[in-house]
Motif scaffolding. Structure first.
Motif, PDB file in Angstrom:
ATOM      1  N   LYS A 173       1.860   1.977  -3.426  1.00  0.00           N
ATOM      2  CA  LYS A 173       1.073   2.212  -4.403  1.00  0.00           C
ATOM      3  C   LYS A 173       0.589   3.690  -4.152  1.00  0.00           C
ATOM      4  O   LYS A 173       0.206   4.683  -4.979  1.00  0.00           O
ATOM      5  CB  LYS A 173      -0.365   1.474  -4.334  1.00  0.00           C
ATOM      6  N   ARG A 174       0.544   4.139  -2.684  1.00  0.00           N
ATOM      7  CA  ARG A 174       0.132   5.616  -2.474  1.00  0.00           C
ATOM      8  C   ARG A 174       1.115   6.581  -2.923  1.00  0.00           C
ATOM      9  O   ARG A 174       0.937   7.706  -3.386  1.00  0.00           O
ATOM     10  CB  ARG A 174       0.256   5.607  -0.887  1.00  0.00           C
ATOM     11  N   ALA A 182       0.866   7.017  -6.466  1.00  0.00           N
ATOM     12  CA  ALA A 182      -0.330   8.014  -6.902  1.00  0.00           C
ATOM     13  C   ALA A 182       0.139   9.356  -6.634  1.00  0.00           C
ATOM     14  O   ALA A 182      -0.307  10.379  -7.246  1.00  0.00           O
ATOM     15  CB  ALA A 182      -1.672   7.627  -6.091  1.00  0.00           C
ATOM     16  N   ASN A 183       0.773   9.575  -5.301  1.00  0.00           N
ATOM     17  CA  ASN A 183       1.034  11.067  -4.925  1.00  0.00           C
ATOM     18  C   ASN A 183       2.032  11.422  -6.009  1.00  0.00           C
ATOM     19  O   ASN A 183       1.903  12.705  -6.230  1.00  0.00           O
ATOM     20  CB  ASN A 183       1.665  11.020  -3.760  1.00  0.00           C
ATOM     21  N   GLU A 208       0.318  12.725  -9.006  1.00  0.00           N
ATOM     22  CA  GLU A 208      -0.485  13.985  -8.571  1.00  0.00           C
ATOM     23  C   GLU A 208       0.376  15.138  -8.428  1.00  0.00           C
ATOM     24  O   GLU A 208      -0.115  16.380  -8.797  1.00  0.00           O
ATOM     25  CB  GLU A 208      -1.398  13.809  -7.465  1.00  0.00           C
ATOM     26  N   ARG A 237      -5.049   4.252  -6.467  1.00  0.00           N
ATOM     27  CA  ARG A 237      -5.958   4.504  -5.296  1.00  0.00           C
ATOM     28  C   ARG A 237      -6.970   3.615  -5.178  1.00  0.00           C
ATOM     29  O   ARG A 237      -7.514   3.241  -3.912  1.00  0.00           O
ATOM     30  CB  ARG A 237      -6.160   6.064  -5.144  1.00  0.00           C
ATOM     31  N   LEU A 255      -5.912   0.507  -3.757  1.00  0.00           N
ATOM     32  CA  LEU A 255      -5.642   0.500  -2.326  1.00  0.00           C
ATOM     33  C   LEU A 255      -6.834   0.179  -1.471  1.00  0.00           C
ATOM     34  O   LEU A 255      -6.976  -0.503  -0.400  1.00  0.00           O
ATOM     35  CB  LEU A 255      -5.084   1.899  -1.830  1.00  0.00           C
ATOM     36  N   THR A 256      -8.089   0.745  -2.015  1.00  0.00           N
ATOM     37  CA  THR A 256      -9.412   0.615  -1.357  1.00  0.00           C
ATOM     38  C   THR A 256      -9.891  -0.605  -1.377  1.00  0.00           C
ATOM     39  O   THR A 256     -10.349  -1.126  -0.394  1.00  0.00           O
ATOM     40  CB  THR A 256     -10.427   1.738  -1.817  1.00  0.00           C
ATOM     41  N   LYS A 280      -3.465   6.866 -11.622  1.00  0.00           N
ATOM     42  CA  LYS A 280      -3.554   7.468 -10.197  1.00  0.00           C
ATOM     43  C   LYS A 280      -4.823   7.021  -9.636  1.00  0.00           C
ATOM     44  O   LYS A 280      -4.660   6.430  -8.500  1.00  0.00           O
ATOM     45  CB  LYS A 280      -3.523   9.012 -10.226  1.00  0.00           C
ATOM     46  N   GLY A 281      -5.710   7.136 -10.319  1.00  0.00           N
ATOM     47  CA  GLY A 281      -7.232   6.516  -9.978  1.00  0.00           C
ATOM     48  C   GLY A 281      -7.125   5.318  -9.488  1.00  0.00           C
ATOM     49  O   GLY A 281      -7.643   4.545  -8.535  1.00  0.00           O
ATOM     50  N   PRO A 317       0.678  -1.257   0.256  1.00  0.00           N
ATOM     51  CA  PRO A 317      -0.078  -0.290  -0.018  1.00  0.00           C
ATOM     52  C   PRO A 317       0.862   1.119  -0.048  1.00  0.00           C
ATOM     53  O   PRO A 317       0.569   2.225  -0.548  1.00  0.00           O
ATOM     54  CB  PRO A 317      -0.882  -0.106   1.335  1.00  0.00           C
TER      55      PRO A 317
END
Length: 127
Positions: free
Chosen positions: A30-31, A34-35, A38, A98, A101-102, A94-95, A27
């Motif tokens: 992945k976070r 994505a960051n 962004e 995330r 992760l969810t 990015k989506g 995680p």
């Protein structure tokens, strides 16, 4: 029929890919990815696109009336379409990161809840 070996623990896959049979995820990575998309890739791509647009617009003006100006307009249109596609792809990735992760976190919580709902079986519980 004769078996030449025991199961190697890969669920019948025979070690395809040389990996573990269990899903493993990170995680934090992945976070972080994505960051990075962004905070670095999307803004810097936008800045580069704007800079190229300004330079191309200036060149089109400088070559006004020449055939090269029409060619530069075509290049500019193609460039803008490619930038839009790239920004769309970055947003999608990015989506997806995330969303993964969810989904994986939700799966972990669901399994933990199922396990916790099963009462322990013990000979002591009969007394």
């Amino acid at each position: 029929m004769r078996l030449n070996q025991l199961d190697d623990g890969t669920g019948g896959r025979g070690g395809i890919g040389g990996g573990s049979p269990d899903l493993q995820t990170s995680p934090e990575k992945k976070r972080a990815a994505a960051n990075t998309i962004e905070t670095e890739l999307e803004p810097n791509t936008g800045k580069a696109a704007k800079w190229a647009d300004e330079a191309t617009t200036a060149a089109i003006s400088a070559f006004g009336g020449w055939a090269v100006a029409a060619g530069l307009k075509t290049v500019d249109t193609t460039w803008n379409n490619q930038v839009k596609a790239l920004l769309g792809r970055l947003a999608h990735e990015k989506g997806a990161l995330r969303g993964t992760l969810t989904a994986l976190s939700g799966q972990d919580v669901g399994v933990r809840t199922q396990i916790a709902s099963v009462p322990p079986v013990s000979s002591i519980s009969g007394y």
